[in-house]
Scaffold this active site. Structure first.
Site, short mmCIF file in Angstrom:
data_model
loop_
_atom_site.label_atom_id
_atom_site.label_comp_id
_atom_site.label_asym_id
_atom_site.label_seq_id
_atom_site.Cartn_x
_atom_site.Cartn_y
_atom_site.Cartn_z
N HIS A 243 0.85 -1.20 0.00
CA HIS A 243 0.00 0.00 0.00
C HIS A 243 0.88 1.25 0.00
O HIS A 243 1.94 1.27 0.62
CB HIS A 243 -0.91 -0.01 1.23
CG HIS A 243 -1.83 1.17 1.31
ND1 HIS A 243 -2.77 1.47 0.35
CD2 HIS A 243 -1.95 2.16 2.26
CE1 HIS A 243 -3.43 2.57 0.69
NE2 HIS A 243 -2.95 2.99 1.84
N ASP A 260 -3.85 9.09 3.88
CA ASP A 260 -3.99 7.69 3.48
C ASP A 260 -5.34 7.50 2.80
O ASP A 260 -6.38 7.84 3.38
CB ASP A 260 -3.89 6.78 4.71
CG ASP A 260 -3.67 5.33 4.35
OD1 ASP A 260 -4.46 4.80 3.54
OD2 ASP A 260 -2.72 4.72 4.87
N CYS A 315 -3.98 3.23 -4.96
CA CYS A 315 -3.35 3.97 -3.86
C CYS A 315 -2.15 4.79 -4.34
O CYS A 315 -1.89 5.90 -3.84
CB CYS A 315 -2.93 3.03 -2.75
SG CYS A 315 -1.86 1.68 -3.29
#
Length: 360
Positions: A243, A260, A315
Protein backbone atom coordinates in the site's frame (compact mmCIF):
# COMPACT_ATOMS: atom_id res chain seq x y z
CA UNK A 1 -32.06 105.43 36.88
CA UNK A 2 -29.73 107.56 34.74
CA UNK A 3 -29.34 110.02 37.61
CA UNK A 4 -28.32 107.17 39.91
CA UNK A 5 -25.71 105.92 37.42
CA UNK A 6 -24.36 109.47 37.04
CA UNK A 7 -24.06 109.85 40.83
CA UNK A 8 -22.16 106.57 41.10
CA UNK A 9 -19.76 107.58 38.35
CA UNK A 10 -19.22 110.99 39.84
CA UNK A 11 -18.38 109.51 43.24
CA UNK A 12 -15.84 107.14 41.61
CA UNK A 13 -14.17 109.94 39.64
CA UNK A 14 -15.62 108.93 36.29
CA UNK A 15 -17.04 111.13 33.52
CA UNK A 16 -18.26 114.59 34.61
CA UNK A 17 -21.31 114.46 32.46
CA UNK A 18 -22.43 110.86 32.24
CA UNK A 19 -25.80 111.99 30.83
CA UNK A 20 -24.01 113.78 27.92
CA UNK A 21 -21.94 110.63 27.27
CA UNK A 22 -25.07 108.47 27.03
CA UNK A 23 -26.71 110.90 24.62
CA UNK A 24 -23.59 110.89 22.42
CA UNK A 25 -23.52 107.11 22.26
CA UNK A 26 -27.19 106.89 21.38
CA UNK A 27 -26.61 109.17 18.35
CA UNK A 28 -23.89 106.95 16.82
CA UNK A 29 -25.50 105.17 13.83
CA UNK A 30 -22.40 104.05 11.93
CA UNK A 31 -22.04 100.80 13.88
CA UNK A 32 -24.35 98.12 12.53
CA UNK A 33 -25.41 95.38 14.92
CA UNK A 34 -24.06 91.86 14.28
CA UNK A 35 -26.60 89.65 12.42
CA UNK A 36 -26.04 86.96 15.03
CA UNK A 37 -27.27 89.24 17.80
CA UNK A 38 -30.92 89.75 18.59
CA UNK A 39 -32.15 93.33 18.20
CA UNK A 40 -34.13 93.94 21.33
CA UNK A 41 -35.66 97.09 19.83
CA UNK A 42 -37.56 95.05 17.20
CA UNK A 43 -40.79 93.21 18.02
CA UNK A 44 -40.43 89.42 18.63
CA UNK A 45 -40.88 87.15 15.53
CA UNK A 46 -43.70 85.26 17.23
CA UNK A 47 -45.67 87.83 19.16
CA UNK A 48 -48.48 85.41 19.79
CA UNK A 49 -46.11 83.19 21.82
CA UNK A 50 -44.37 86.02 23.71
CA UNK A 51 -45.79 87.18 26.98
CA UNK A 52 -45.88 91.01 27.11
CA UNK A 53 -48.13 93.82 28.11
CA UNK A 54 -49.80 93.69 24.67
CA UNK A 55 -50.25 89.87 24.75
CA UNK A 56 -52.61 88.78 27.49
CA UNK A 57 -52.27 85.29 28.97
CA UNK A 58 -55.46 84.06 27.28
CA UNK A 59 -53.87 84.75 23.81
CA UNK A 60 -50.78 82.74 24.71
CA UNK A 61 -53.02 79.90 25.89
CA UNK A 62 -54.89 80.00 22.56
CA UNK A 63 -51.61 79.78 20.55
CA UNK A 64 -50.46 76.87 22.70
CA UNK A 65 -53.81 75.11 22.22
CA UNK A 66 -53.50 75.56 18.43
CA UNK A 67 -50.04 73.98 18.41
CA UNK A 68 -51.23 71.00 20.43
CA UNK A 69 -54.23 70.58 18.16
CA UNK A 70 -52.04 70.46 15.06
CA UNK A 71 -49.68 67.93 16.70
CA UNK A 72 -52.62 65.68 17.55
CA UNK A 73 -53.90 65.89 13.98
CA UNK A 74 -50.50 64.85 12.61
CA UNK A 75 -50.35 61.94 15.05
CA UNK A 76 -53.81 60.75 14.00
CA UNK A 77 -52.81 60.89 10.32
CA UNK A 78 -49.82 58.63 10.97
CA UNK A 79 -52.07 56.12 12.74
CA UNK A 80 -54.25 55.85 9.64
CA UNK A 81 -51.36 54.40 7.56
CA UNK A 82 -51.13 50.59 7.33
CA UNK A 83 -48.49 49.19 9.70
CA UNK A 84 -45.73 46.98 8.21
CA UNK A 85 -46.26 43.22 8.47
CA UNK A 86 -44.80 41.70 11.61
CA UNK A 87 -41.74 39.42 11.25
CA UNK A 88 -42.70 35.98 12.51
CA UNK A 89 -40.70 33.32 10.60
CA UNK A 90 -41.62 29.69 10.91
CA UNK A 91 -39.27 27.13 12.41
CA UNK A 92 -38.47 25.81 8.92
CA UNK A 93 -37.52 29.28 7.73
CA UNK A 94 -35.23 29.76 10.73
CA UNK A 95 -33.56 26.41 10.08
CA UNK A 96 -33.13 27.24 6.38
CA UNK A 97 -31.59 30.62 7.23
CA UNK A 98 -29.19 28.95 9.65
CA UNK A 99 -28.15 26.32 7.09
CA UNK A 100 -27.69 28.98 4.40
CA UNK A 101 -25.45 31.01 6.70
CA UNK A 102 -23.43 27.93 7.62
CA UNK A 103 -22.96 27.06 3.95
CA UNK A 104 -21.78 30.60 3.18
CA UNK A 105 -19.16 30.31 5.93
CA UNK A 106 -18.10 26.87 4.68
CA UNK A 107 -17.74 28.18 1.11
CA UNK A 108 -15.52 31.00 2.32
CA UNK A 109 -13.35 28.70 4.43
CA UNK A 110 -13.22 25.94 1.83
CA UNK A 111 -13.94 27.34 -1.60
CA UNK A 112 -15.15 24.73 -4.03
CA UNK A 113 -12.53 23.70 -6.50
CA UNK A 114 -13.08 23.45 -10.19
CA UNK A 115 -14.03 19.84 -11.05
CA UNK A 116 -11.51 17.84 -13.01
CA UNK A 117 -12.29 17.10 -16.66
CA UNK A 118 -13.30 13.64 -17.78
CA UNK A 119 -10.49 13.38 -20.32
CA UNK A 120 -7.54 15.18 -21.88
CA UNK A 121 -7.90 17.21 -25.08
CA UNK A 122 -8.18 14.99 -28.15
CA UNK A 123 -4.61 15.65 -29.35
CA UNK A 124 -3.18 14.85 -25.93
CA UNK A 125 -5.24 11.66 -25.69
CA UNK A 126 -3.70 10.57 -28.98
CA UNK A 127 -0.22 11.30 -27.59
CA UNK A 128 -0.95 9.12 -24.56
CA UNK A 129 -1.83 6.20 -26.83
CA UNK A 130 1.40 6.78 -28.74
CA UNK A 131 3.46 6.80 -25.52
CA UNK A 132 1.89 3.52 -24.39
CA UNK A 133 2.86 1.90 -27.69
CA UNK A 134 6.56 2.84 -27.41
CA UNK A 135 9.27 0.48 -26.21
CA UNK A 136 12.42 1.04 -24.19
CA UNK A 137 13.11 4.16 -22.14
CA UNK A 138 10.15 6.49 -22.49
CA UNK A 139 11.32 9.54 -20.54
CA UNK A 140 14.10 10.90 -18.33
CA UNK A 141 14.13 13.66 -15.72
CA UNK A 142 17.37 14.44 -13.87
CA UNK A 143 18.31 11.04 -12.37
CA UNK A 144 14.92 9.40 -12.84
CA UNK A 145 13.77 7.47 -15.87
CA UNK A 146 10.70 5.45 -16.87
CA UNK A 147 10.62 2.50 -19.25
CA UNK A 148 7.75 1.15 -21.29
CA UNK A 149 7.11 -1.55 -18.66
CA UNK A 150 6.90 1.09 -15.93
CA UNK A 151 4.54 3.22 -17.98
CA UNK A 152 2.17 0.28 -18.46
CA UNK A 153 1.48 0.44 -14.73
CA UNK A 154 -0.49 3.61 -15.31
CA UNK A 155 -3.08 1.67 -17.25
CA UNK A 156 -6.33 1.03 -15.33
CA UNK A 157 -6.18 -1.60 -12.60
CA UNK A 158 -2.39 -1.53 -12.15
CA UNK A 159 -0.39 -0.90 -8.96
CA UNK A 160 2.26 1.83 -9.31
CA UNK A 161 5.94 1.05 -8.69
CA UNK A 162 8.83 3.10 -7.30
CA UNK A 163 9.93 4.28 -10.75
CA UNK A 164 6.61 5.94 -11.56
CA UNK A 165 6.20 7.57 -8.15
CA UNK A 166 9.81 8.80 -7.97
CA UNK A 167 9.65 10.20 -11.50
CA UNK A 168 6.48 12.07 -10.57
CA UNK A 169 8.10 13.30 -7.35
CA UNK A 170 11.07 14.57 -9.37
CA UNK A 171 8.65 16.56 -11.54
CA UNK A 172 7.20 18.14 -8.38
CA UNK A 173 10.68 19.02 -7.13
CA UNK A 174 11.72 20.45 -10.50
CA UNK A 175 8.60 22.61 -10.72
CA UNK A 176 9.21 24.00 -7.24
CA UNK A 177 12.84 24.85 -8.03
CA UNK A 178 11.90 26.53 -11.32
CA UNK A 179 9.21 28.59 -9.60
CA UNK A 180 11.67 29.69 -6.90
CA UNK A 181 14.31 30.57 -9.51
CA UNK A 182 11.81 32.61 -11.51
CA UNK A 183 10.67 34.47 -8.40
CA UNK A 184 14.28 35.34 -7.50
CA UNK A 185 14.99 36.69 -10.99
CA UNK A 186 11.88 38.87 -10.82
CA UNK A 187 12.75 39.95 -7.26
CA UNK A 188 9.45 38.67 -5.98
CA UNK A 189 8.86 37.59 -2.43
CA UNK A 190 6.00 36.14 -0.42
CA UNK A 191 3.56 33.38 -1.16
CA UNK A 192 3.56 32.14 -4.74
CA UNK A 193 1.54 29.57 -6.61
CA UNK A 194 3.89 26.75 -5.61
CA UNK A 195 5.54 26.17 -2.25
CA UNK A 196 9.26 25.88 -1.73
CA UNK A 197 9.13 22.09 -1.57
CA UNK A 198 11.60 19.26 -1.28
CA UNK A 199 10.89 15.66 -2.26
CA UNK A 200 12.36 12.54 -0.64
CA UNK A 201 12.11 9.51 -2.91
CA UNK A 202 10.45 6.23 -1.96
CA UNK A 203 13.67 4.78 -0.49
CA UNK A 204 13.87 7.47 2.21
CA UNK A 205 11.11 5.91 4.29
CA UNK A 206 12.51 2.37 4.12
CA UNK A 207 15.96 3.70 5.09
CA UNK A 208 14.61 5.77 7.97
CA UNK A 209 12.44 3.03 9.48
CA UNK A 210 14.65 0.07 8.53
CA UNK A 211 18.10 1.36 9.46
CA UNK A 212 17.64 4.63 11.31
CA UNK A 213 19.07 8.09 10.74
CA UNK A 214 22.68 7.37 11.61
CA UNK A 215 23.11 3.89 10.12
CA UNK A 216 21.29 4.86 6.89
CA UNK A 217 23.54 7.95 6.71
CA UNK A 218 20.53 10.16 5.95
CA UNK A 219 22.55 13.27 6.80
CA UNK A 220 24.20 12.91 3.39
CA UNK A 221 20.80 13.10 1.69
CA UNK A 222 20.62 16.79 2.61
CA UNK A 223 24.28 17.68 2.26
CA UNK A 224 23.53 20.39 -0.33
CA UNK A 225 20.17 21.59 0.97
CA UNK A 226 18.73 23.00 4.18
CA UNK A 227 15.37 21.35 4.71
CA UNK A 228 14.57 23.84 7.48
CA UNK A 229 14.45 26.63 4.90
CA UNK A 230 11.73 24.79 2.95
CA UNK A 231 7.97 25.20 3.21
CA UNK A 232 7.18 21.51 2.97
CA UNK A 233 8.95 18.14 2.65
CA UNK A 234 7.02 15.60 0.53
CA UNK A 235 7.40 11.92 1.40
CA UNK A 236 5.81 8.88 -0.32
CA UNK A 237 5.49 5.86 1.98
CA UNK A 238 5.37 2.20 1.01
CA UNK A 239 3.63 0.08 3.65
CA UNK A 240 4.90 -3.49 3.48
CA UNK A 241 5.01 -3.45 -0.32
CA UNK A 242 1.21 -3.58 -0.28
CA UNK A 243 0.00 0.00 0.00
CA UNK A 244 1.10 3.57 -0.75
CA UNK A 245 0.31 6.68 1.29
CA UNK A 246 1.59 10.25 1.39
CA UNK A 247 3.19 12.18 4.23
CA UNK A 248 4.59 15.68 4.63
CA UNK A 249 6.65 17.72 7.04
CA UNK A 250 4.91 21.06 6.78
CA UNK A 251 7.43 23.52 8.21
CA UNK A 252 5.32 26.50 7.20
CA UNK A 253 2.37 25.43 9.34
CA UNK A 254 4.27 23.35 11.92
CA UNK A 255 2.52 20.09 11.12
CA UNK A 256 3.47 16.47 10.57
CA UNK A 257 0.88 15.30 8.05
CA UNK A 258 -0.26 11.90 6.85
CA UNK A 259 -2.75 11.21 4.04
CA UNK A 260 -3.99 7.69 3.48
CA UNK A 261 -6.56 6.77 0.84
CA UNK A 262 -7.70 3.80 2.93
CA UNK A 263 -8.30 5.72 6.18
CA UNK A 264 -5.58 3.94 8.11
CA UNK A 265 -4.27 5.84 11.11
CA UNK A 266 -0.50 5.89 11.04
CA UNK A 267 0.80 7.00 14.48
CA UNK A 268 4.24 5.53 13.72
CA UNK A 269 4.49 7.90 10.71
CA UNK A 270 4.30 10.89 13.06
CA UNK A 271 6.79 9.39 15.49
CA UNK A 272 9.30 8.48 12.76
CA UNK A 273 9.16 11.90 11.08
CA UNK A 274 9.47 13.73 14.40
CA UNK A 275 12.53 11.60 15.15
CA UNK A 276 13.99 12.46 11.75
CA UNK A 277 13.44 16.20 12.24
CA UNK A 278 15.20 16.14 15.61
CA UNK A 279 18.14 14.06 14.33
CA UNK A 280 18.56 16.26 11.24
CA UNK A 281 18.45 19.44 13.34
CA UNK A 282 21.04 18.08 15.77
CA UNK A 283 23.27 17.12 12.85
CA UNK A 284 22.98 20.37 10.87
CA UNK A 285 22.20 22.97 13.55
CA UNK A 286 23.86 21.24 16.54
CA UNK A 287 20.79 21.73 18.75
CA UNK A 288 17.61 19.73 19.40
CA UNK A 289 14.62 20.61 17.25
CA UNK A 290 12.03 22.83 18.93
CA UNK A 291 8.62 21.20 18.54
CA UNK A 292 6.76 24.00 20.31
CA UNK A 293 3.49 24.62 18.47
CA UNK A 294 3.82 21.55 16.25
CA UNK A 295 0.96 19.09 15.78
CA UNK A 296 0.34 15.69 14.26
CA UNK A 297 -2.22 16.62 11.66
CA UNK A 298 -5.16 14.26 11.33
CA UNK A 299 -8.24 15.07 9.29
CA UNK A 300 -11.20 15.02 11.64
CA UNK A 301 -13.56 14.04 8.82
CA UNK A 302 -11.23 11.67 7.03
CA UNK A 303 -13.70 10.37 4.46
CA UNK A 304 -14.62 13.93 3.49
CA UNK A 305 -11.25 15.66 3.70
CA UNK A 306 -8.99 12.87 2.42
CA UNK A 307 -10.21 11.21 -0.80
CA UNK A 308 -10.69 7.47 -0.44
CA UNK A 309 -10.01 4.71 -2.94
CA UNK A 310 -12.70 2.14 -3.69
CA UNK A 311 -10.38 -0.62 -4.89
CA UNK A 312 -7.03 -2.20 -4.08
CA UNK A 313 -4.82 -0.74 -6.80
CA UNK A 314 -5.26 3.08 -7.05
CA UNK A 315 -3.35 3.97 -3.86
CA UNK A 316 -0.22 5.01 -5.83
CA UNK A 317 -2.18 7.47 -7.96
CA UNK A 318 -3.85 8.88 -4.85
CA UNK A 319 -0.45 9.29 -3.20
CA UNK A 320 1.00 11.18 -6.18
CA UNK A 321 -2.00 13.51 -6.25
CA UNK A 322 -1.80 14.07 -2.48
CA UNK A 323 1.80 15.22 -2.88
CA UNK A 324 0.97 17.34 -5.94
CA UNK A 325 -1.76 19.21 -4.04
CA UNK A 326 0.50 19.69 -1.01
CA UNK A 327 3.21 21.18 -3.23
CA UNK A 328 0.72 23.92 -4.11
CA UNK A 329 -0.06 24.62 -0.47
CA UNK A 330 -3.66 23.48 -0.84
CA UNK A 331 -5.60 22.48 2.25
CA UNK A 332 -8.08 20.29 0.39
CA UNK A 333 -8.10 17.89 -2.52
CA UNK A 334 -10.05 18.33 -5.74
CA UNK A 335 -10.06 14.68 -6.83
CA UNK A 336 -11.73 11.43 -5.83
CA UNK A 337 -12.09 7.86 -7.02
CA UNK A 338 -14.12 8.86 -10.08
CA UNK A 339 -11.16 10.93 -11.37
CA UNK A 340 -8.67 8.04 -11.40
CA UNK A 341 -9.04 7.12 -15.12
CA UNK A 342 -8.41 10.72 -16.13
CA UNK A 343 -5.51 11.17 -13.67
CA UNK A 344 -3.79 8.02 -14.89
CA UNK A 345 -3.94 9.27 -18.49
CA UNK A 346 -2.74 12.71 -17.42
CA UNK A 347 0.22 11.23 -15.53
CA UNK A 348 1.22 9.28 -18.66
CA UNK A 349 1.25 12.53 -20.64
CA UNK A 350 3.20 14.34 -17.90
CA UNK A 351 5.82 11.61 -17.61
CA UNK A 352 6.15 11.37 -21.39
CA UNK A 353 6.77 15.14 -21.63
CA UNK A 354 8.75 15.34 -18.37
CA UNK A 355 6.64 18.25 -17.13
CA UNK A 356 3.49 18.74 -15.11
CA UNK A 357 0.33 20.08 -16.64
CA UNK A 358 -1.23 23.17 -15.16
CA UNK A 359 -4.64 23.08 -16.81
CA UNK A 360 -6.60 21.27 -14.11
Amino acid sequence: MIDQLFEIRRQRGGWLDYRAYLEKVSKIEDLEPSPSLVNLHEPPPFPELTRSRSAPSYQIQQASDGFIHRALQNAKETLKSKPPPSFSPTLDKLRLAKLTKAQEIEDRLRPKKRPLPASLPADDEAEVDTLLSKRGIISKCVREQVSDKDLQRLKPGQWLNDEIINFYGQLLLLRSEEAASKANKENKSGKGKFLNAHYFNTFFWSKLTGEGYEKARLAKWTKKIDIFSKDVILIPINHGNAHWSGAAINLRQKRIESYDSMTFERPFVYRALRGYLDAEHRNKKKTPFDFTGWEDYVCELSLQDTPQQMNGFDCGVFTCQFLESLSRGEEGFAFNQSNMPYLRRRMIWEIGHAKLRDDA
